[in-house]
Design an enzyme around this catalytic site. Structure first.
Site: not given
Length: 279
Positions: A81, A132, A146, A150
């Protein structure tokens, strides 16, 4: 015996909510975070062990896993996480921040995964749940790095799922959208404030900031606890499902990206997002 989950990034947001949910379901929980002193009460819960784990610190990864195994004897699920997002114009982002984005969101996640796999292989069982984002499915300006991190997580997770399936190890990808109370957006704004964009971008940046402010207002109202429920469902799902969309706010964009042609998707984005960013 109760099953055991190790969760990274438990100081707030999805991680803290997920740790509390698993504990309430009777699981043993190894709740890890960079600074255990930031724990907001998880350690007081029954069968919750709070440990230091910084995904950029290899020694802390091994130590947290070893301590968790010594306490509970077995780890059944890993929830990757920990992560953060950079917000801003790519050209203006310093190289060290770009590396940090990938060190945390991609390489750190890979190192935690690599560290747990020998244990899962020995048991011929285990579940990896990688957190994700909608930004791992569709791309938006101002969060290019970012998105890149991801997108990398999504590809890594899918490929890994094929490698690990014959060993009895399942891989899950959970894709949340914007959840205001996680503190994630606040860190992104702080990161963006650390570097100024070239003046040529000024008009676009002003419009884009208004666009993202509008998105925040229009979000679905999902909470960390609701995302935690999806994480728990993914971790305990016995099917071969790989991906789980965790909040309704991103569903239209996910559907457009995955269930239409490239031409239809780009037309949809240009008609819905691009005009707002040109104003």
């Amino acid at each position: 015996m109760p099953r055991t989950v190790l969760i990274t990034g438990c100081s707030s947001g999805f991680g803290a909510a997920t740790a509390r949910l698993f504990a309430s379901k009777g699981w043993n929980v190894i709740a890890t975070m960079r600074q255990p002193q930031a724990d907001l009460g998880l350690g007081a819960l029954t069968n919750v062990l709070v440990e230091r784990l910084d995904v950029q610190d290899q020694a802390s990864i091994g130590s947290a896993i070893e301590t968790g195994l010594a306490r509970f004897g077995r780890i059944d699920v890993l929830v990757n996480n920990a992560g953060f997002g950079l917000f801003g114009i790519f050209e203006a982002t310093p190289a060290d921040k770009i590396r940090e984005q990938f060190d945390v969101n991609v390489f750190g996640l890979m190192e935690v995964t690599r560290a747990i796999l020998p244990h899962f292989r020995a048991n011929r069982a285990g579940v990896l749940v990688n957190i994700s984002s909608g930004a791992g499915v569709f791309a938006l300006p101002m969060i290019s790095l970012y998105c890149a991190s991801k997108f990398a997580l999504e590809g890594f997770s899918e490929a890994l799922s094929y490698e690990l399936a014959p060993l009895g190890i399942r891989v899950r990808v959970v894709e949340p959208g914007g959840v205001i109370e996680t503190g994630f957006g606040k860190r992104s704004e702080l990161e963006a404030g650390g570097h100024a964009s070239p003046v040529d971008y000024a008009g676009f940046v002003a419009v884009a900031e208004r666009f993202f402010s509008g998105l925040r207002v229009a979000r679905s109202g999902a909470t960390s606890e609701q995302v935690a429920e999806v994480i728990y469902a993914a971790a305990t799902d016995e099917t071969d499902r790989l991906r789980y969309v965790a909040t309704e706010d991103i569903a239209p964009l996910v559907t457009a990206r995955r269930e239409t042609s490239e031409e239809a998707y780009m037309a949809f984005m240009r008609s819905s997002v691009a005009p707002q960013l040109e104003g």
